[in-house]
Design an enzyme around this catalytic site. Structure first.
Site, PDB file in Angstrom:
ATOM      1  N   VAL A 119      -5.350 -13.196   0.801  1.00 26.15           N
ATOM      2  CA  VAL A 119      -5.875 -14.337   0.049  1.00 26.15           C
ATOM      3  C   VAL A 119      -5.849 -14.125  -1.465  1.00 26.15           C
ATOM      4  O   VAL A 119      -5.538 -15.047  -2.222  1.00 26.15           O
ATOM      5  CB  VAL A 119      -7.297 -14.705   0.545  1.00 26.15           C
ATOM      6  CG1 VAL A 119      -8.304 -13.596   0.264  1.00 26.15           C
ATOM      7  CG2 VAL A 119      -7.769 -16.002  -0.057  1.00 26.15           C
ATOM      8  N   TYR A 171      -3.595  -8.577  16.076  1.00 23.95           N
ATOM      9  CA  TYR A 171      -3.429  -7.595  14.985  1.00 23.95           C
ATOM     10  C   TYR A 171      -4.530  -6.539  15.063  1.00 23.95           C
ATOM     11  O   TYR A 171      -4.262  -5.332  15.008  1.00 23.95           O
ATOM     12  CB  TYR A 171      -3.476  -8.310  13.636  1.00 23.95           C
ATOM     13  CG  TYR A 171      -3.482  -7.383  12.448  1.00 23.95           C
ATOM     14  CD1 TYR A 171      -2.326  -6.717  12.057  1.00 23.95           C
ATOM     15  CD2 TYR A 171      -4.650  -7.166  11.706  1.00 23.95           C
ATOM     16  CE1 TYR A 171      -2.331  -5.855  10.967  1.00 23.95           C
ATOM     17  CE2 TYR A 171      -4.655  -6.315  10.621  1.00 23.95           C
ATOM     18  CZ  TYR A 171      -3.496  -5.661  10.252  1.00 23.95           C
ATOM     19  OH  TYR A 171      -3.517  -4.807   9.173  1.00 23.95           O
ATOM     20  N   LYS A 225      -3.951  -2.574  15.767  1.00 27.24           N
ATOM     21  CA  LYS A 225      -4.353  -1.540  14.813  1.00 27.24           C
ATOM     22  C   LYS A 225      -5.356  -0.570  15.452  1.00 27.24           C
ATOM     23  O   LYS A 225      -5.325   0.628  15.197  1.00 27.24           O
ATOM     24  CB  LYS A 225      -4.964  -2.164  13.554  1.00 27.24           C
ATOM     25  CG  LYS A 225      -3.999  -2.955  12.694  1.00 27.24           C
ATOM     26  CD  LYS A 225      -2.870  -2.127  12.115  1.00 27.24           C
ATOM     27  CE  LYS A 225      -3.266  -1.290  10.928  1.00 27.24           C
ATOM     28  NZ  LYS A 225      -2.090  -0.604  10.317  1.00 27.24           N
ATOM     29  N   SER A 248      -7.656  -0.661  10.205  1.00 24.26           N
ATOM     30  CA  SER A 248      -8.067  -1.953   9.640  1.00 24.26           C
ATOM     31  C   SER A 248      -9.505  -2.296  10.008  1.00 24.26           C
ATOM     32  O   SER A 248      -9.942  -2.088  11.139  1.00 24.26           O
ATOM     33  CB  SER A 248      -7.139  -3.047  10.161  1.00 24.26           C
ATOM     34  OG  SER A 248      -7.676  -4.317   9.847  1.00 24.26           O
ATOM     35  N   SER A 274      -1.396  -8.987   8.874  1.00 23.46           N
ATOM     36  CA  SER A 274      -1.825 -10.386   8.970  1.00 23.46           C
ATOM     37  C   SER A 274      -2.369 -10.766  10.332  1.00 23.46           C
ATOM     38  O   SER A 274      -1.705 -10.625  11.362  1.00 23.46           O
ATOM     39  CB  SER A 274      -0.696 -11.360   8.585  1.00 23.46           C
ATOM     40  OG  SER A 274      -1.041 -12.668   8.973  1.00 23.46           O
ATOM     41  N   ASP A 306      13.846   1.667  10.856  1.00 18.93           N
ATOM     42  CA  ASP A 306      12.741   1.087  11.604  1.00 18.93           C
ATOM     43  C   ASP A 306      12.065   2.150  12.481  1.00 18.93           C
ATOM     44  O   ASP A 306      12.744   2.897  13.199  1.00 18.93           O
ATOM     45  CB  ASP A 306      13.317  -0.023  12.486  1.00 18.93           C
ATOM     46  CG  ASP A 306      12.266  -1.007  12.904  1.00 18.93           C
ATOM     47  OD1 ASP A 306      12.463  -2.200  12.675  1.00 18.93           O
ATOM     48  OD2 ASP A 306      11.233  -0.568  13.464  1.00 18.93           O
ATOM     49  N   ILE A 315       0.837  -1.211   0.000  1.00 11.85           N
ATOM     50  CA  ILE A 315       0.000   0.000   0.000  1.00 11.85           C
ATOM     51  C   ILE A 315       0.871   1.260   0.000  1.00 11.85           C
ATOM     52  O   ILE A 315       0.596   2.212  -0.736  1.00 11.85           O
ATOM     53  CB  ILE A 315      -0.991  -0.012   1.187  1.00 11.85           C
ATOM     54  CG1 ILE A 315      -1.899  -1.246   1.092  1.00 11.85           C
ATOM     55  CG2 ILE A 315      -1.818   1.273   1.209  1.00 11.85           C
ATOM     56  CD1 ILE A 315      -2.888  -1.412   2.247  1.00 11.85           C
ATOM     57  N   ASN A 324      -9.783  -5.230   3.468  1.00 10.64           N
ATOM     58  CA  ASN A 324      -9.160  -6.225   2.571  1.00 10.64           C
ATOM     59  C   ASN A 324      -8.696  -5.655   1.233  1.00 10.64           C
ATOM     60  O   ASN A 324      -9.307  -5.894   0.189  1.00 10.64           O
ATOM     61  CB  ASN A 324     -10.117  -7.396   2.357  1.00 10.64           C
ATOM     62  CG  ASN A 324     -10.247  -8.220   3.623  1.00 10.64           C
ATOM     63  OD1 ASN A 324     -10.913  -7.788   4.573  1.00 10.64           O
ATOM     64  ND2 ASN A 324      -9.610  -9.362   3.681  1.00 10.64           N
ATOM     65  N   ASP A 379      11.049   2.428   5.399  1.00 11.10           N
ATOM     66  CA  ASP A 379      10.608   1.029   5.483  1.00 11.10           C
ATOM     67  C   ASP A 379      11.745   0.233   6.134  1.00 11.10           C
ATOM     68  O   ASP A 379      12.913   0.453   5.816  1.00 11.10           O
ATOM     69  CB  ASP A 379      10.319   0.473   4.077  1.00 11.10           C
ATOM     70  CG  ASP A 379       9.420  -0.750   4.114  1.00 11.10           C
ATOM     71  OD1 ASP A 379       8.326  -0.693   3.539  1.00 11.10           O
ATOM     72  OD2 ASP A 379       9.817  -1.764   4.736  1.00 11.10           O
TER      73      ASP A 379
END
Ligand code: UD1
Length: 312
Positions: free
Chosen positions: A186, A142, A146, A118, A79, A54, A13, A171, A32
């Protein structure tokens, strides 16, 4: 000096947002830690200043925030199942990282932070569609992490005057999503496997549904959030999705057409921590941002399959 900072810029993203910002002539810095992000995702982003560092390191956050006006905070350890296996890493890379970033942003005088929330925050509530007024009910570590970051965003808006806004993504899928990890989304996994003629596995009966959101819609929501007047969006939480849902079985059937895969799917027990159904109410983002999904599920899936096909 970069005006925009994208965290997680070597991830799916983040790199997509950075690419669009560059196209629009913005000066962009990316950060990143390359834990799940990949250097090869930076191809085409040569105009971006890149820090391989980091966010759990406060000095790195300070360097990243220097001179910045707007932050697009996409870095996380995504995840649900990964967080079930290792909640501490999930917390470190989502919560610790976000708090460090917020502190550095405050100290550097950053004006606005747009945070990648999320849909997992809603948990397995039977009410559909999920709207922002619903009480969050996170199940996985997770989701909890978030959601904790969402609260930090609001807190920093109230206490320190940062213009923070939370976009709850549903998603997200599309080009550059990593298909190669056991924790991959997925659709990335299915596209890659089915194009290679390998059997995908559906966890559960395949009747679970998702509001799968093509990446361009998410990029658009971020750019609208960057441009929106502060009084409309500061401290707000908004769903970013399509407002439609589809089951995994139906998705598999469409992917068979698009990929030419002729086999059946394998079925395995449902994953721990999974929720069954997910569908967003997107009226708030429409009202506050003028957000409108620009690419629907089928078209998004077609573009995604094309992209993986070219890569393969
Ligand atoms: C969740 C969040 C999403 C978040 C993402 C980060 C929800 C509704 N969504 O996605 O907002 O960004 O985590 O990782 O909580 N599956 C298979 N076979 C596979 C892989 C997955 O059947 O090979 C199934 C899963 O069991 C699940 C569905 O596909 O039922 C979607 O899984 P996944 O793509 O991992 O996303 P979520 O966990 O829904």
């Amino acid at each position: 000096m970069a005006r925009c900072l994208v965290t997680g810029a070597a991830g799916f993203i983040g790199r997509s947002i950075a690419a669009e910002l560059l196209t629009r002539g913005e000066s962009v810095r990316g950060i990143d830690n390359l834990l799940t992000g990949k250097r090869e995702n930076l191809a085409g982003l040569e105009a971006m200043e890149f820090l391989a560092a980091d966010l759990t390191d406060p000095a790195a956050c300070a360097r990243a925030c220097a001179g910045v006006d707007t932050i697009f905070h996409e870095a996380a350890l995504a995840s649900v199942p990964r967080s079930v296996q290792d909640p501490l890493s999930s917390n470190r890379n989502c919560v610790d990282a976000t708090l460090n970033l917020l502190l550095a942003a405050r100290d550097a005088g950053v004006r606005r932070i747009i945070y990648a929330g999320s849909s997992s925050a809603y948990g397995d509530t039977p009410t559909l569609p999920k709207h922002e007024e619903m009480t969050p009910n996170p199940i996985s570590p997770y989701a909890a992490a978030k959601l904790a970051c969402e609260h930090y965003m609001r807190s920093f808006a109230r206490l320190y005057g940062l213009e923070t806004v939370v976009l709850r993504y549903f998603n997200v899928f599309g080009p550059y999503q990593d298909p190669g990890s056991p924790y991959s989304g997925v659709l990335a996994v299915f596209c890659q496997r089915m194009l290679a003629g390998e059997q995908p596995t559906i966890y559960g009966d395949g009747l679970q549904s998702r509001d799968f959101t093509y990446i361009d819609n998410v990029v658009e929501a971020n750019l609208l959030s960057a441009a929106a007047p502060a009084d409309k969006i500061t401290g707000r939480v908004m769903n970013v999705a399509t407002g439609t849902r589809i089951t995994l079985n139906e998705t598999f059937a469409i992917l068979r057409e698009l990929t030419g895969y002729r086999g059946e799917a394998a079925y395995a027990p449902p994953r721990t921590g999974d929720i069954h159904d997910s569908l967003a109410d997107i009226r708030l983002a429409r009202e506050l941002l003028g957000y409108q999904p620009c690419v629907d599920f089928r078209e998004g899936l077609r573009r995604t399959v094309d992209w993986y096909r070219k890569g393969a």
